[in-house]
Enzyme design. Structure first.
Site, PDB file in Angstrom:
ATOM      1  CB  SER A 161       0.183  -8.134  -1.096  1.00  0.00           C
ATOM      2  OG  SER A 161      -0.617  -9.004  -0.315  1.00  0.00           O
ATOM      3  CE  LYS A 184      -4.464  -1.483   1.545  1.00  0.00           C
ATOM      4  NZ  LYS A 184      -4.283  -2.953   1.574  1.00  0.00           N
ATOM      5  CD  GLU A 194     -12.229   5.026   0.251  1.00  0.00           C
ATOM      6  OE1 GLU A 194     -12.078   6.173  -0.184  1.00  0.00           O
ATOM      7  OE2 GLU A 194     -11.632   4.026  -0.208  1.00  0.00           O
TER       8      GLU A 194
HETATM    9  C1  PLP Z   1      -5.061  -3.993   1.029  1.00  0.00           C
HETATM   10  C2  PLP Z   1      -4.297  -5.243   0.842  1.00  0.00           C
HETATM   11  C3  PLP Z   1      -4.565  -6.129  -0.234  1.00  0.00           C
HETATM   12  C4  PLP Z   1      -5.676  -5.930  -1.213  1.00  0.00           C
HETATM   13  O1  PLP Z   1      -5.569  -4.809  -2.023  1.00  0.00           O
HETATM   14  P1  PLP Z   1      -5.250  -4.877  -3.579  1.00  0.00           P
HETATM   15  O2  PLP Z   1      -5.653  -3.533  -4.057  1.00  0.00           O
HETATM   16  O3  PLP Z   1      -6.066  -5.981  -4.193  1.00  0.00           O
HETATM   17  O4  PLP Z   1      -3.804  -5.133  -3.721  1.00  0.00           O
HETATM   18  C5  PLP Z   1      -3.766  -7.252  -0.374  1.00  0.00           C
HETATM   19  N1  PLP Z   1      -2.774  -7.524   0.492  1.00  0.00           N
HETATM   20  C6  PLP Z   1      -2.492  -6.717   1.530  1.00  0.00           C
HETATM   21  C7  PLP Z   1      -1.378  -7.082   2.452  1.00  0.00           C
HETATM   22  C8  PLP Z   1      -3.237  -5.550   1.744  1.00  0.00           C
HETATM   23  O5  PLP Z   1      -2.958  -4.768   2.791  1.00  0.00           O
END
Ligand code: PLP
Length: 398
Positions: A380, A92, A114
């Site tokens: 992620s 993020k 938001e």
């Molecule tokens: C917010 C989040 C996601 C999902 O968001 P995408 O826009 O689909 O990438 C995935 N993994 C983590 C660790 C997140 O914090």
């Protein structure tokens, strides 16, 4: 974002995307688009962003060969793109830092956002703090209760959190409040969106900022493996880490695989798999796949991971599905926990539950592939935020 009023052709990905917003929002979207087009070709903007990525955010994040996970599966070699090591513990950061710098460049003195689960709110609060921009976050009062730790984090980072007590008191209502704020204060305010969703130009802006992931993967896989990967895997909530991983590979042969939240299974109706289980419609200003009933009412979603628990998905991913350039699988809560446990035990990494969906999809895929094939999974985020959920799912009382 609110209801559709006008159909617009701009910012389309095939039949998807667009700007289905009230007229009152159009000037703000135009201003944003123009500012972004200028910023993205301005070397000083790129330099400043890259400097924050490197010295503040910890980029480039490593590409790591998961040797024990690979041996355990006995198929393709699995590598992890370590976005979990990025500042804030997830990808993020890449997006909020880019947009916060864009806001500063536009002379906007205030960021609004938001948030549902709170992770995007925390990331925005972080970027606002480091750039000295005040942040106000809209959050449904139900979510404020559910995610009290993230509310506390936001406040520690100096953000004001506004509880929204309208409607279902969740993300949907928080979005409406944030939009109302934006329309009213557009001269001074930047609306910082958290994923590749919403009206044009947001899906493009967020994809571009997140493409640092795929760009680094290209360089690192050439340097470390000697070629590009055969398969890329990423989890899909709104779709920003997936689009950021995939975008630099769209013209390559590399197979693209997205893992959605299958929740309790597609048949149960309790999931958040918009691409594998949804239909085309309009949500938050764009046409895409979404989870809706026969009357077009947006359905309630379920996922063990808060970050994937969203009824829509980015329009470009919808196009990639229809053109078959990418494929998508629904990974259940149970399977995500299996991915989580495998990574913990075999690699000493506690992944975010969102990321664990991608890990499971990669494990499944690797089984059917040669040992010299290469799969790269975008991890992620890290799992610290999910410990209570994992304990609960395992029946452990902390
Ligand atoms: C917010 C989040 C996601 C999902 O968001 P995408 O826009 O689909 O990438 C995935 N993994 C983590 C660790 C997140 O914090």
């Amino acid at each position: 974002m609110v209801e559709a009023s006008v159909l617009r052709k701009k910012g389309r990905f095939g039949q998807f995307g667009g700007q289905y917003v009230p007229e009152t929002l159009m000037p703000a979207l135009h201003e944003l688009e123009e500012a972004y087009e200028e910023a993205k070709v301005d070397p000083s903007f790129r330099e400043e962003l890259e400097s924050y990525y490197r010295y503040y955010g910890g980029r480039p994040t490593p590409l790591y060969f998961a040797r024990r996970l690979t041996e355990h599966i006995g198929g393709a070699r699995i590598y992890l793109k370590r976005e979990d090591l990025c500042h804030g513990g997830a990808h993020k950061f890449n997006n909020v830092m880019g947009q916060a710098l864009l806001a500063k460049r536009m002379g906007k003195g205030r960021l609004i956002a938001e948030t549902g689960a709170g992770q995007h709110g925390v990331a925005t609060a972080m970027a606002g703090a480091v750039l000295g921009l005040p942040v106000e976050v809209y959050m449904g009062s139900v979510d404020v209760k559910r995610q009290s730790l993230n509310v506390f984090r936001m406040r520690l980072l100096g953000a004001a959190v506004h509880e929204v007590s309208e409607g279902t008191r969740t993300l949907k209502d928080a979005i409406n409040e944030a939009l109302r704020d934006w329309v009213t204060n557009v001269g001074t305010t930047y609306y910082l969106l958290g994923s590749v969703v919403g009206p044009h130009p947001y899906p493009t802006i967020v994809r571009d900022f997140q493409s640092v992931i795929g760009g680094e993967i290209r360089e690192q896989s050439k340097a470390q493996i000697g070629r590009l990967p055969d398969v890329l895997v990423a989890c899909v909530g709104g779709g920003s880490n997936a689009m950021g991983t995939f975008a630099p590979f769209l013209g390559e042969e590399t197979e693209l695989l997205g893992a959605e939240a299958g929740g309790l299974g597609l048949a149960s109706g309790k999931h958040a798999a918009s691409l594998t289980g949804g239909r085309v419609g309009i949500l938050h200003g764009a046409r895409s796949y979404l989870l809706q009933d026969e009357d077009g009412q947006v359905l309630e979603t379920h996922s063990i991971s808060a970050g994937l628990d969203y009824p829509g998905v980015g329009p470009q991913l919808a196009e990639l599905k229809d053109t078959k350039r990418a494929s998508f699988v629904a990974v259940t809560d149970e399977q995500a926990l299996e991915g989580f446990r495998a990574l913990a035990r075999l690699e000493g990494i506690l992944p975010a539950l969102e990321s664990a969906h991608a890990v499971f999809a990669a494990m499944q895929k690797a089984r059917d592939m040669d040992r010299d094939a290469v799969i790269i999974v975008t991890l992620s985020g890290r799992g610290d935020k999910d410990m209570a959920t994992v304990a609960d799912a395992m029946g452990v009382t902390l």
